[in-house]
Scaffold this motif. Structure first.
Motif, mmCIF file in Angstrom:
data_model
loop_
_atom_site.group_PDB
_atom_site.id
_atom_site.type_symbol
_atom_site.label_atom_id
_atom_site.label_comp_id
_atom_site.label_asym_id
_atom_site.label_seq_id
_atom_site.Cartn_x
_atom_site.Cartn_y
_atom_site.Cartn_z
ATOM 1 N N ILE A 246 10.159 6.526 -5.271
ATOM 2 C CA ILE A 246 9.625 5.873 -4.072
ATOM 3 C C ILE A 246 10.368 6.477 -2.889
ATOM 4 C CG2 ILE A 246 9.349 3.685 -2.855
ATOM 5 C CD1 ILE A 246 9.748 2.334 -5.687
ATOM 6 N N THR A 247 9.644 7.115 -1.966
ATOM 7 C CA THR A 247 10.287 7.837 -0.880
ATOM 8 C C THR A 247 11.257 6.949 -0.125
ATOM 9 O OG1 THR A 247 8.230 9.094 -0.617
ATOM 10 C CG2 THR A 247 9.894 9.341 1.100
ATOM 11 N N SER A 248 12.525 7.414 -0.009
ATOM 12 C CA SER A 248 13.555 6.574 0.575
ATOM 13 C C SER A 248 14.298 7.236 1.730
ATOM 14 C CB SER A 248 14.547 6.147 -0.516
ATOM 15 O OG SER A 248 15.487 5.220 -0.042
ATOM 16 N N PHE A 249 14.916 8.415 1.518
ATOM 17 C CA PHE A 249 15.717 8.999 2.594
ATOM 18 C C PHE A 249 15.881 10.499 2.414
ATOM 19 C CE2 PHE A 249 18.722 7.836 -0.719
ATOM 20 C CZ PHE A 249 19.530 8.955 -0.813
ATOM 21 N N GLY A 250 16.385 11.133 3.490
ATOM 22 C CA GLY A 250 16.711 12.550 3.475
ATOM 23 C C GLY A 250 17.797 12.851 4.484
ATOM 24 N N PHE A 251 18.304 14.074 4.471
ATOM 25 C CA PHE A 251 19.373 14.489 5.367
ATOM 26 C C PHE A 251 18.841 15.478 6.406
ATOM 27 C CE2 PHE A 251 21.423 13.310 1.417
ATOM 28 C CZ PHE A 251 22.541 12.599 1.832
ATOM 29 N N SER A 252 19.337 15.359 7.635
ATOM 30 C CA SER A 252 18.973 16.309 8.677
ATOM 31 C C SER A 252 20.087 16.381 9.704
ATOM 32 C CB SER A 252 17.653 15.913 9.346
ATOM 33 O OG SER A 252 17.772 14.644 9.945
ATOM 34 N N SER A 253 20.060 17.410 10.518
ATOM 35 C CA SER A 253 21.112 17.556 11.522
ATOM 36 C C SER A 253 20.732 18.593 12.552
ATOM 37 C CB SER A 253 22.438 17.981 10.867
ATOM 38 O OG SER A 253 22.363 19.321 10.428
ATOM 39 N N GLY A 254 21.361 18.491 13.706
ATOM 40 C CA GLY A 254 21.259 19.526 14.727
ATOM 41 C C GLY A 254 19.855 19.872 15.140
ATOM 42 N N GLY A 255 18.936 18.912 15.079
ATOM 43 C CA GLY A 255 17.559 19.176 15.439
ATOM 44 C C GLY A 255 16.741 19.776 14.314
ATOM 45 N N THR A 256 17.371 20.001 13.166
ATOM 46 C CA THR A 256 16.669 20.526 11.993
ATOM 47 C C THR A 256 16.190 19.370 11.142
ATOM 48 O OG1 THR A 256 18.021 22.522 11.974
ATOM 49 C CG2 THR A 256 16.854 21.965 9.935
ATOM 50 N N ASP A 257 14.916 19.381 10.802
ATOM 51 C CA ASP A 257 14.325 18.261 10.073
ATOM 52 C C ASP A 257 14.971 18.031 8.723
ATOM 53 O OD1 ASP A 257 12.593 17.796 12.090
ATOM 54 O OD2 ASP A 257 10.800 18.507 11.071
ATOM 55 N N CYS A 258 15.263 19.072 7.993
ATOM 56 C CA CYS A 258 15.777 18.917 6.640
ATOM 57 C C CYS A 258 16.838 19.954 6.349
ATOM 58 C CB CYS A 258 14.656 19.077 5.620
ATOM 59 S SG CYS A 258 14.144 17.550 4.860
ATOM 60 N N ILE A 259 17.844 19.530 5.600
ATOM 61 C CA ILE A 259 18.850 20.465 5.127
ATOM 62 C C ILE A 259 18.557 20.735 3.665
ATOM 63 C CG2 ILE A 259 21.309 20.868 4.811
ATOM 64 C CD1 ILE A 259 21.803 18.848 7.012
ATOM 65 N N TRP A 260 18.139 21.949 3.351
ATOM 66 C CA TRP A 260 17.697 22.248 1.990
ATOM 67 C C TRP A 260 18.843 22.204 0.998
ATOM 68 C CZ3 TRP A 260 14.911 26.972 4.380
ATOM 69 C CH2 TRP A 260 13.745 26.531 5.019
ATOM 70 N N THR A 261 20.102 22.381 1.478
ATOM 71 C CA THR A 261 21.241 22.356 0.584
ATOM 72 C C THR A 261 21.617 20.946 0.171
ATOM 73 O OG1 THR A 261 22.619 22.515 2.554
ATOM 74 C CG2 THR A 261 22.238 24.539 1.293
ATOM 75 N N LEU A 262 20.981 19.942 0.758
ATOM 76 C CA LEU A 262 21.168 18.559 0.332
ATOM 77 C C LEU A 262 19.828 18.008 -0.130
ATOM 78 C CD1 LEU A 262 23.594 17.154 3.066
ATOM 79 C CD2 LEU A 262 24.124 17.697 0.687
ATOM 80 N N PRO A 263 19.837 17.128 -1.134
ATOM 81 C CA PRO A 263 18.581 16.674 -1.729
ATOM 82 C C PRO A 263 17.884 15.577 -0.937
ATOM 83 C CG PRO A 263 20.426 15.671 -2.851
ATOM 84 C CD PRO A 263 21.021 16.631 -1.855
ATOM 85 N N THR A 264 16.633 15.339 -1.283
ATOM 86 C CA THR A 264 15.889 14.179 -0.798
ATOM 87 C C THR A 264 16.132 13.020 -1.755
ATOM 88 O OG1 THR A 264 14.162 15.558 0.172
ATOM 89 C CG2 THR A 264 13.591 13.269 -0.304
ATOM 90 N N GLY A 265 16.318 11.811 -1.208
ATOM 91 C CA GLY A 265 16.613 10.644 -2.035
ATOM 92 C C GLY A 265 15.405 9.744 -2.216
#
Length: 287
Positions: A246-265
């Motif tokens: 069930i889509t819950s969370f993700g990581f982003s930073s510095g104006g970048t939508d997603c950090i591929w080196t960190l997973p989606t939760g």
């Protein structure tokens, strides 16, 4: 940067379990969900704080088609923790009941290890960093599910801590739901800013600062809801789609939508805990 994208070949009925949650006040879509029985859907706990809403099933478009279902009741996990984004489970009962056909079907909860399966995430979340407009057509993307051990290792000291019984994570370079739905936003961004209230303090591992923003507010804002939250991660088990996340969370930073080196939760819908919580709170609708 890849996002949930409309792939060639999407046809009506391709994701018959997918539903749209819409605000009663405006009719606007704000979260997704999955049909699990004739009267119940499963979604994310953090989607339950948006005010009165209704459910639309049987369409891949936001501006047309589908059938409207009134919410009778909803329940979310009393262990849900908005600071640590854990136990992010909710079930919603609707009326009239769903009428199953080629466009509307329930999805079974998964029971096995999804790491070797083809998994698809779907939703109507944002597709651009610079445009708040939601796509009219349902988007989807293929993602790779990781083992709990790999997820724990990748989360490391980052916020939130990984809980095996309640979390699932995916990682596919260039593809993630957080690109479109759980992207970094500043405090003035009006989209769904009333939903999730994240913890202002969390551990940052300085040895991995190149992976995420050292500015805490940038990372935490990635947990705001922008359309895909509550929606399904469906994995193919012997050719049959089953609900694993069930889509819950993700990581982003510095104006970048997603950090591929960190997973989606994701909230883990296929763990023993997830299955039992869902079934116990939908009046044993899965029995």
């Amino acid at each position: 940067m890849a996002r949930l994208v409309l792939l060639l070949g999407l046809v009506a009925g391709q994701f018959p379990h997918q539903v749209s949650l819409r605000r009663v006040s405006t009719g606007s879509h704000f979260c997704g969900g999955s049909i699990i029985s004739s009267e119940w859907i499963v979604s994310a706990a953090h989607c339950m704080f948006a005010g009165d809403f209704y459910v639309v099933a049987g369409t891949t478009k936001l501006n047309s088609g589908g059938r409207i279902h009134t919410v009778v009741e909803y329940k979310y996990d009393d262990q849900y923790d908005s600071s640590n984004i854990v136990y992010d489970y909710a079930v919603v009962r609707v009326t009239p009941p769903f009428e199953f056909d080629s466009l509307v079907q329930p999805i079974k909860l998964g029971t096995s290890d999804p790491t070797s399966m083809e998994c698809l995430a779907s939703g109507w979340g944002r597709t651009s960093q610079t445009n708040n407009q939601l796509p009219n057509d349902l988007q989807f993307v293929e993602l790779n599910a990781l083992s709990d051990a790999d997820c724990r290792n990748m989360f490391g000291g980052y916020y939130p801590p990984y809980e095996d019984e309640a979390h699932l994570c995916t990682q596919t370079q260039g593809a993630s739901t957080c690109n479109s739905s759980l992207i970094a936003s500043n405090q003035s961004n009006p989209i769904q800013s009333d939903l999730l209230q994240p913890n202002p303090s969390f551990p940052i591992n300085p040895t991995q600062s190149s992976l995420i923003a050292s500015n805490k507010s940038n990372l935490i804002s990635s947990y705001r809801v922008q359309g895909d939250s509550g929606g399904p991660l469906a994995c193919m088990n012997n050719g049959v789609p089953e609900l694993y996340g069930i889509t819950s969370f993700g990581f982003s930073s510095g104006g970048t939508d997603c950090i591929w080196t960190l997973p989606t939760g994701w909230a883990d819908a296929a763990s023993s805990y997830g299955r039992n919580w869902i079934n116990s709170n939908c009046n044993r609708c899965l029995d």
